[in-house]
Scaffold this motif. Structure first.
Motif, PDB file in Angstrom:
ATOM      1  N   TYR A  49      33.392  31.934  41.960  1.00 31.82           N
ATOM      2  CA  TYR A  49      34.190  32.666  40.981  1.00 31.82           C
ATOM      3  C   TYR A  49      34.568  31.653  39.908  1.00 31.82           C
ATOM      4  O   TYR A  49      35.473  30.837  40.094  1.00 31.82           O
ATOM      5  N   VAL A  71      38.983  37.198  38.610  1.00 28.43           N
ATOM      6  CA  VAL A  71      38.695  36.827  40.001  1.00 28.43           C
ATOM      7  C   VAL A  71      39.019  37.956  40.972  1.00 28.43           C
ATOM      8  O   VAL A  71      38.204  38.264  41.858  1.00 28.43           O
ATOM      9  N   GLN A 106      36.415  40.685  40.585  1.00 32.27           N
ATOM     10  CA  GLN A 106      35.102  40.259  41.070  1.00 32.27           C
ATOM     11  C   GLN A 106      35.087  40.196  42.592  1.00 32.27           C
ATOM     12  O   GLN A 106      34.116  40.577  43.229  1.00 32.27           O
TER      13      GLN A 106
END
Length: 151
Positions: free
Chosen positions: A144, A123, A126
Motif C-alpha cells: 500500500y 489505504v 484499498q
C-alpha cells in the motif's frame, strides 16, 4: 534489440510479477457502483442518476467524485460527502476479478513465480477492495504505497 527480444533470445525466466489493482485486476466501477448503491439506500439519494453519471465517464477526471455526485443532485453537504467516503473505505460488497485475471492468477499461483500487488489509493479503501476481491490468496505480498507517504 527490444527487451522482449532479449528475453526470448536468452529464455530469461520470469520470477516475479507485480500487479496494479484498480482497473487492472477488476473494473473499479464495480466498487463505486456498490458504494453508490449503499449510500443511496442509506441517505435517500437517486441511485439511477448517480450510476448514470458514473457510467458516463464524466467522473474519470474528478478529484472529488462523491462531492460531484452529490452536487449533481443538489444534495451536497460536507457531512454527506464524508459519509460517502467512509462507505468507500468500508463497504461490504460483492465485486469480482476480471475472468481472465482470475485464470491468470490461478495459473501463476501454481508456478514458482512470486506475485505482488502494488496500489496507491486510500489505504483503508484499498485494503477493503483487497478483502472483498479475495486477492490475498493469490499474492505473496501487498504494498500500500500511501503507507510510505501520501502520493
Amino acid at each position: 534489440m527490444s527487451l522482449f527480444g532479449s528475453i526470448v533470445k536468452t529464455k530469461m525466466r520470469i520470477t516475479a510479477v507485480i500487479f496494479d489493482l484498480d482497473n487492472t485486476l477488476y473494473d473499479e466501477n464495480q466498487y463505486f457502483s456498490e458504494v453508490i448503491s449503499a449510500a443511496c439506500s442509506r441517505y435517500d439519494l437517486d441511485s439511477r442518476r448517480m450510476l448514470t453519471m458514473l457510467k458516463s465517464g464524466r467522473l474519470k477526471q474528478s478529484r472529488d467524485i462523491f462531492g460531484d455526485l452529490l452536487r449533481d443532485q443538489d444534495r451536497y453537504t460536507p457531512d454527506l460527502q464524508e459519509a460517502m467516503f467512509q462507505l468507500y473505505r468500508t463497504v461490504d460488497c460483492r465485486i469480482s476479478l476480471h475472468t481472465d485475471v482470475h485464470l491468470l492468477l490461478t495459473h501463476l499461483r501454481k508456478t514458482s513465480v512470486r506475485l505482488a500487488l502494488l496500489t496507491n489509493g486510500d489505504v483503508l479503501a484499498q485494503r477493503n477492495k483487497v478483502r472483498v476481491l479475495g486477492i490475498e490468496e493469490f499474492v505473496d505480498h501487498v504494498v500500500y504505497a500511501r503507507e510510505e507517504g501520501k502520493l
